[in-house]
Design a protein around this motif. Sequence first.
Motif, short mmCIF file in Angstrom:
data_model
loop_
_atom_site.label_atom_id
_atom_site.label_comp_id
_atom_site.label_asym_id
_atom_site.label_seq_id
_atom_site.Cartn_x
_atom_site.Cartn_y
_atom_site.Cartn_z
N GLY A 84 3.14 81.77 -88.75
CA GLY A 84 3.75 82.87 -88.01
C GLY A 84 3.11 83.13 -86.66
O GLY A 84 3.68 83.83 -85.82
N ARG A 85 1.94 82.57 -86.41
CA ARG A 85 1.28 82.78 -85.12
C ARG A 85 1.85 81.88 -84.04
O ARG A 85 1.77 82.18 -82.87
CB ARG A 85 -0.23 82.55 -85.24
N GLY A 86 2.41 80.75 -84.42
CA GLY A 86 3.03 79.85 -83.45
C GLY A 86 2.03 79.01 -82.68
O GLY A 86 1.01 78.59 -83.21
N LEU A 87 2.31 78.81 -81.40
CA LEU A 87 1.49 77.95 -80.54
C LEU A 87 0.10 78.54 -80.37
O LEU A 87 -0.05 79.65 -79.88
CB LEU A 87 2.18 77.78 -79.19
N LEU A 88 -0.93 77.77 -80.77
CA LEU A 88 -2.32 78.23 -80.64
C LEU A 88 -2.95 77.73 -79.35
O LEU A 88 -3.74 78.43 -78.73
CB LEU A 88 -3.15 77.74 -81.82
N ALA A 89 -2.64 76.50 -78.97
CA ALA A 89 -3.24 75.92 -77.77
C ALA A 89 -2.40 74.73 -77.32
O ALA A 89 -1.78 74.05 -78.12
CB ALA A 89 -4.67 75.45 -78.05
N GLY A 90 -2.41 74.50 -76.02
CA GLY A 90 -1.69 73.36 -75.49
C GLY A 90 -2.08 73.12 -74.05
O GLY A 90 -2.70 73.97 -73.40
N PRO A 91 -1.73 71.96 -73.54
CA PRO A 91 -2.11 71.61 -72.17
C PRO A 91 -1.18 72.24 -71.16
O PRO A 91 -0.06 72.67 -71.48
CB PRO A 91 -1.93 70.09 -72.17
N ASP A 92 -1.62 72.28 -69.91
CA ASP A 92 -0.73 72.64 -68.82
C ASP A 92 0.36 71.59 -68.74
O ASP A 92 0.13 70.42 -69.08
CB ASP A 92 -1.49 72.68 -67.48
N ASP A 93 1.53 71.96 -68.29
CA ASP A 93 2.64 71.01 -68.18
C ASP A 93 2.25 69.77 -67.38
O ASP A 93 2.66 68.66 -67.71
CB ASP A 93 3.85 71.67 -67.53
N ALA A 94 1.48 69.95 -66.32
CA ALA A 94 1.11 68.81 -65.47
C ALA A 94 0.32 67.76 -66.24
O ALA A 94 0.45 66.57 -65.97
CB ALA A 94 0.30 69.30 -64.27
N VAL A 95 -0.48 68.18 -67.22
CA VAL A 95 -1.30 67.25 -67.99
C VAL A 95 -0.42 66.34 -68.84
O VAL A 95 -0.50 65.12 -68.77
CB VAL A 95 -2.33 67.99 -68.88
N TRP A 96 0.44 66.93 -69.67
CA TRP A 96 1.25 66.08 -70.55
C TRP A 96 2.30 65.30 -69.78
O TRP A 96 2.62 64.17 -70.13
CB TRP A 96 1.82 66.84 -71.73
N ARG A 97 2.85 65.87 -68.73
CA ARG A 97 3.87 65.15 -67.95
C ARG A 97 3.28 63.88 -67.32
O ARG A 97 3.98 62.89 -67.17
CB ARG A 97 4.46 66.04 -66.88
N GLU A 98 2.01 63.93 -66.97
CA GLU A 98 1.36 62.78 -66.33
C GLU A 98 1.08 61.64 -67.32
O GLU A 98 1.10 60.48 -66.94
CB GLU A 98 0.06 63.23 -65.68
#
Length: 114
Positions: A36-50
């Motif tokens: 129920g907490r959902g997204l805990l952590a993730g990269p900036d869009d620029a990181v994964w897009r690269e």
Amino acid sequence: VLVAQVEALEAGRPDPLGYQADLGEVYWGSLYASDGRGLLAGPDDAVWREVVDRDGWNHVHLWAEGDHHVIELNGARTVDARDTAFTTGVLAFQLHEGPACEVRYANARIRPLR
């Protein structure tokens, strides 16, 4: 935790309780909690897009020890987080409901940290 996951599925929850290393859409290399907490952590869009190869294979390295979770995607660290909600569980490959798609896995390896 396996019993809790089975109970959650029997109660009509769509996913087992626990952590998910998400891949796809805008969640590439993210850590998600299905409690129920959902997204805990993730990269900036620029990181994964690269680093994401949308037309080929992507290498994902997951590391979890105690409350410490690390996700690397094609050599780029996308998550380095701590969370104590779940300390045991099962490892599974997941495909969400939705439009038809194809998912392939290759060379999956599980190794103890010590």
